[in-house]
Design a protein around this motif. Sequence first.
Motif, PDB file in Angstrom:
ATOM      1  N   SER A  16     -52.076  89.269 -55.773  1.00  0.00           N
ATOM      2  CA  SER A  16     -51.871  90.493 -56.545  1.00  0.00           C
ATOM      3  C   SER A  16     -51.175  91.546 -55.698  1.00  0.00           C
ATOM      4  O   SER A  16     -50.253  92.234 -56.164  1.00  0.00           O
ATOM      5  CB  SER A  16     -53.212  91.008 -57.045  1.00  0.00           C
ATOM      6  OG  SER A  16     -53.062  92.250 -57.705  1.00  0.00           O
ATOM      7  N   ALA A  17     -51.603  91.669 -54.440  1.00  0.00           N
ATOM      8  CA  ALA A  17     -50.989  92.657 -53.539  1.00  0.00           C
ATOM      9  C   ALA A  17     -49.523  92.337 -53.300  1.00  0.00           C
ATOM     10  O   ALA A  17     -48.669  93.239 -53.311  1.00  0.00           O
ATOM     11  CB  ALA A  17     -51.749  92.693 -52.217  1.00  0.00           C
ATOM     12  N   TYR A  18     -49.219  91.049 -53.086  1.00  0.00           N
ATOM     13  CA  TYR A  18     -47.823  90.673 -52.859  1.00  0.00           C
ATOM     14  C   TYR A  18     -46.985  90.919 -54.119  1.00  0.00           C
ATOM     15  O   TYR A  18     -45.868  91.445 -54.037  1.00  0.00           O
ATOM     16  CB  TYR A  18     -47.708  89.216 -52.436  1.00  0.00           C
ATOM     17  CG  TYR A  18     -46.268  88.750 -52.415  1.00  0.00           C
ATOM     18  CD1 TYR A  18     -45.391  89.216 -51.440  1.00  0.00           C
ATOM     19  CD2 TYR A  18     -45.777  87.892 -53.394  1.00  0.00           C
ATOM     20  CE1 TYR A  18     -44.062  88.838 -51.441  1.00  0.00           C
ATOM     21  CE2 TYR A  18     -44.456  87.502 -53.398  1.00  0.00           C
ATOM     22  CZ  TYR A  18     -43.599  87.978 -52.423  1.00  0.00           C
ATOM     23  OH  TYR A  18     -42.280  87.604 -52.431  1.00  0.00           O
ATOM     24  N   GLY A  19     -47.522  90.539 -55.286  1.00  0.00           N
ATOM     25  CA  GLY A  19     -46.784  90.741 -56.531  1.00  0.00           C
ATOM     26  C   GLY A  19     -46.487  92.206 -56.796  1.00  0.00           C
ATOM     27  O   GLY A  19     -45.370  92.565 -57.194  1.00  0.00           O
ATOM     28  N   LEU A  20     -47.466  93.062 -56.536  1.00  0.00           N
ATOM     29  CA  LEU A  20     -47.251  94.499 -56.717  1.00  0.00           C
ATOM     30  C   LEU A  20     -46.218  95.028 -55.722  1.00  0.00           C
ATOM     31  O   LEU A  20     -45.388  95.880 -56.062  1.00  0.00           O
ATOM     32  CB  LEU A  20     -48.575  95.245 -56.567  1.00  0.00           C
ATOM     33  CG  LEU A  20     -49.587  95.059 -57.706  1.00  0.00           C
ATOM     34  CD1 LEU A  20     -50.920  95.712 -57.349  1.00  0.00           C
ATOM     35  CD2 LEU A  20     -49.051  95.633 -59.014  1.00  0.00           C
TER      36      LEU A  20
ATOM     37  N   ILE B  68     -33.439  78.947 -51.007  1.00  0.00           N
ATOM     38  CA  ILE B  68     -33.820  80.351 -51.149  1.00  0.00           C
ATOM     39  C   ILE B  68     -35.230  80.477 -51.705  1.00  0.00           C
ATOM     40  O   ILE B  68     -35.994  81.376 -51.312  1.00  0.00           O
ATOM     41  CB  ILE B  68     -32.802  81.088 -52.035  1.00  0.00           C
ATOM     42  CG1 ILE B  68     -31.432  81.097 -51.352  1.00  0.00           C
ATOM     43  CG2 ILE B  68     -33.254  82.518 -52.323  1.00  0.00           C
ATOM     44  CD1 ILE B  68     -30.330  81.717 -52.180  1.00  0.00           C
ATOM     45  N   SER B  69     -35.612  79.561 -52.589  1.00  0.00           N
ATOM     46  CA  SER B  69     -36.967  79.588 -53.153  1.00  0.00           C
ATOM     47  C   SER B  69     -38.018  79.360 -52.080  1.00  0.00           C
ATOM     48  O   SER B  69     -39.065  80.018 -52.067  1.00  0.00           O
ATOM     49  CB  SER B  69     -37.102  78.541 -54.257  1.00  0.00           C
ATOM     50  OG  SER B  69     -36.214  78.789 -55.318  1.00  0.00           O
ATOM     51  N   VAL B  70     -37.746  78.423 -51.175  1.00  0.00           N
ATOM     52  CA  VAL B  70     -38.700  78.152 -50.099  1.00  0.00           C
ATOM     53  C   VAL B  70     -38.825  79.364 -49.185  1.00  0.00           C
ATOM     54  O   VAL B  70     -39.930  79.737 -48.767  1.00  0.00           O
ATOM     55  CB  VAL B  70     -38.281  76.903 -49.302  1.00  0.00           C
ATOM     56  CG1 VAL B  70     -39.149  76.731 -48.055  1.00  0.00           C
ATOM     57  CG2 VAL B  70     -38.390  75.660 -50.177  1.00  0.00           C
ATOM     58  N   ILE B  71     -37.698  80.005 -48.874  1.00  0.00           N
ATOM     59  CA  ILE B  71     -37.738  81.226 -48.056  1.00  0.00           C
ATOM     60  C   ILE B  71     -38.554  82.300 -48.768  1.00  0.00           C
ATOM     61  O   ILE B  71     -39.381  82.984 -48.154  1.00  0.00           O
ATOM     62  CB  ILE B  71     -36.308  81.720 -47.776  1.00  0.00           C
ATOM     63  CG1 ILE B  71     -35.566  80.717 -46.894  1.00  0.00           C
ATOM     64  CG2 ILE B  71     -36.332  83.102 -47.104  1.00  0.00           C
ATOM     65  CD1 ILE B  71     -34.092  81.005 -46.747  1.00  0.00           C
ATOM     66  N   PHE B  72     -38.322  82.443 -50.059  1.00  0.00           N
ATOM     67  CA  PHE B  72     -39.062  83.416 -50.865  1.00  0.00           C
ATOM     68  C   PHE B  72     -40.564  83.156 -50.795  1.00  0.00           C
ATOM     69  O   PHE B  72     -41.362  84.087 -50.612  1.00  0.00           O
ATOM     70  CB  PHE B  72     -38.576  83.342 -52.311  1.00  0.00           C
ATOM     71  CG  PHE B  72     -39.322  84.223 -53.272  1.00  0.00           C
ATOM     72  CD1 PHE B  72     -39.055  85.575 -53.337  1.00  0.00           C
ATOM     73  CD2 PHE B  72     -40.296  83.694 -54.100  1.00  0.00           C
ATOM     74  CE1 PHE B  72     -39.746  86.397 -54.223  1.00  0.00           C
ATOM     75  CE2 PHE B  72     -40.997  84.499 -54.985  1.00  0.00           C
ATOM     76  CZ  PHE B  72     -40.722  85.855 -55.051  1.00  0.00           C
ATOM     77  N   LEU B  73     -40.975  81.911 -50.916  1.00  0.00           N
ATOM     78  CA  LEU B  73     -42.402  81.563 -50.924  1.00  0.00           C
ATOM     79  C   LEU B  73     -43.020  81.644 -49.531  1.00  0.00           C
ATOM     80  O   LEU B  73     -44.144  82.119 -49.373  1.00  0.00           O
ATOM     81  CB  LEU B  73     -42.583  80.159 -51.499  1.00  0.00           C
ATOM     82  CG  LEU B  73     -42.270  80.009 -52.990  1.00  0.00           C
ATOM     83  CD1 LEU B  73     -42.317  78.539 -53.388  1.00  0.00           C
ATOM     84  CD2 LEU B  73     -43.243  80.822 -53.833  1.00  0.00           C
ATOM     85  N   VAL B  74     -42.282  81.175 -48.525  1.00  0.00           N
ATOM     86  CA  VAL B  74     -42.825  81.168 -47.157  1.00  0.00           C
ATOM     87  C   VAL B  74     -43.116  82.579 -46.687  1.00  0.00           C
ATOM     88  O   VAL B  74     -44.183  82.865 -46.122  1.00  0.00           O
ATOM     89  CB  VAL B  74     -41.851  80.459 -46.194  1.00  0.00           C
ATOM     90  CG1 VAL B  74     -42.212  80.755 -44.737  1.00  0.00           C
ATOM     91  CG2 VAL B  74     -41.870  78.955 -46.439  1.00  0.00           C
ATOM     92  N   TYR B  75     -42.160  83.504 -46.911  1.00  0.00           N
ATOM     93  CA  TYR B  75     -42.320  84.862 -46.413  1.00  0.00           C
ATOM     94  C   TYR B  75     -43.051  85.778 -47.391  1.00  0.00           C
ATOM     95  O   TYR B  75     -43.296  86.940 -47.072  1.00  0.00           O
ATOM     96  CB  TYR B  75     -40.961  85.461 -46.071  1.00  0.00           C
ATOM     97  CG  TYR B  75     -40.425  84.956 -44.749  1.00  0.00           C
ATOM     98  CD1 TYR B  75     -40.827  85.533 -43.559  1.00  0.00           C
ATOM     99  CD2 TYR B  75     -39.537  83.887 -44.701  1.00  0.00           C
ATOM    100  CE1 TYR B  75     -40.349  85.080 -42.341  1.00  0.00           C
ATOM    101  CE2 TYR B  75     -39.058  83.407 -43.490  1.00  0.00           C
ATOM    102  CZ  TYR B  75     -39.469  84.014 -42.318  1.00  0.00           C
ATOM    103  OH  TYR B  75     -38.998  83.552 -41.111  1.00  0.00           O
ATOM    104  N   GLY B  76     -43.388  85.260 -48.548  1.00  0.00           N
ATOM    105  CA  GLY B  76     -44.161  86.034 -49.504  1.00  0.00           C
ATOM    106  C   GLY B  76     -45.593  85.557 -49.559  1.00  0.00           C
ATOM    107  O   GLY B  76     -46.421  85.898 -48.702  1.00  0.00           O
ATOM    108  N   ALA B  77     -45.900  84.735 -50.550  1.00  0.00           N
ATOM    109  CA  ALA B  77     -47.260  84.219 -50.712  1.00  0.00           C
ATOM    110  C   ALA B  77     -47.697  83.407 -49.503  1.00  0.00           C
ATOM    111  O   ALA B  77     -48.869  83.449 -49.093  1.00  0.00           O
ATOM    112  CB  ALA B  77     -47.338  83.367 -51.977  1.00  0.00           C
ATOM    113  N   GLY B  78     -46.766  82.679 -48.890  1.00  0.00           N
ATOM    114  CA  GLY B  78     -47.110  81.810 -47.766  1.00  0.00           C
ATOM    115  C   GLY B  78     -47.683  82.571 -46.586  1.00  0.00           C
ATOM    116  O   GLY B  78     -48.658  82.131 -45.964  1.00  0.00           O
TER     117      GLY B  78
END
Length: 372
Positions: free
Chosen positions: A172-176, A207-217
């Motif tokens: 939730s924090a990351y999404g916000l 790009i999707s993997v980068i997005f996930l690794v540095y976000g939710a990951g």
Amino acid sequence: GSEAEGNERGDVFAALAAACSALCFAFSEHFWSQCLNAKGGLYTLNILIAAMMLWLIVRNKSMSRLYALAFVFGLGLANHHTIAGLGAVLAVYIFLTDKNSRDAAVLGKMLCLTALGCLLYLYLPLRASQGPPLNVGNTVTLDRMLTHINRSYYGSLAAYPRSAELFAKQMSAYGLSLFKQFGPVLLLSLFGFWHLAKRSWKYCVLISVIFLVYGAGLYVLLNVYPSPIFVYLMNNFSLPSFMAAALWAGFGAAKLLELPKKYSLTGFAALGLAVIIPLAANFKANDQSWNYSSEEYGMNIINTPERNSILLLSGDTEQAVMSYLKYAENVRPDLDIYDNYGWYFKRIVPEKYWADNTNEMKRQIILAQMQT
């Protein structure tokens, strides 16, 4: 004739879409804020290096780009360790898509070039040996240098119980945070994701993997409790994820610009809104032209003690502003100032005591912050 004009028009639209993506990211809330403070240069430089690495990936398929990529990665490691995540992602991508990278000789050269880039770390003991006023870690020995590079002072943030409730709060924090960067422009990012998936599934996955690794990951890996201070810190590390969202917005704008001429206004409107919305939404938060709070706070602290007093400091904010006033402005030379780390001034506690207890002390501080 018409083919040349079409190519020229396509080049112009590609440049416009690239500018849209860059400006959208430039005006995102957190990246913009990091451009305005000294420490933020650490993270903005990290983004520059990440962008250079991505550019080298897509620019061409020559052997030289692999060597350049390895060297730039080494430079990135000497700037901030979080670039290692991008290095791992790109290493897998290159291994799967470029057979040259599987050659032992090529791999050896790449490793040597990465090590060459990391030699920037040698600046630490060279400068520390000169006794500069700001001497974080005092890296004059190999042990201190390794401690500094490994960031041992920060301890471990992942040693806390994991739970579904904590995971939900982290996501939730990351999404916000993500929405705070771009607002409704994320709809254009979703459209760009769909367009890129159809056009080049390899780049879309990358790009999707980068997005996930540095976000939710990163939230899952570090397992931090999303208190306001830790969300702010995590946003520093999540900047490559925000950059990926901006890249998708650029691809979305590019697709809209390809619409037939009678619909061209739609593409230009989307391009303009992708820049104007984050600019308008984040300008107030990042307008620091009126903000003198650090100077006023520092002057209040430094003017409070009597002459020839001893002043004990704790906390980055206090230590940073006081170091500026003390060393740059030479305010209150009569004060004898100490801090708990010994990074800015003299150390409050003996070095051995701090070295033996720093991780436990840091853990207790984090636990206390989690309860507030």
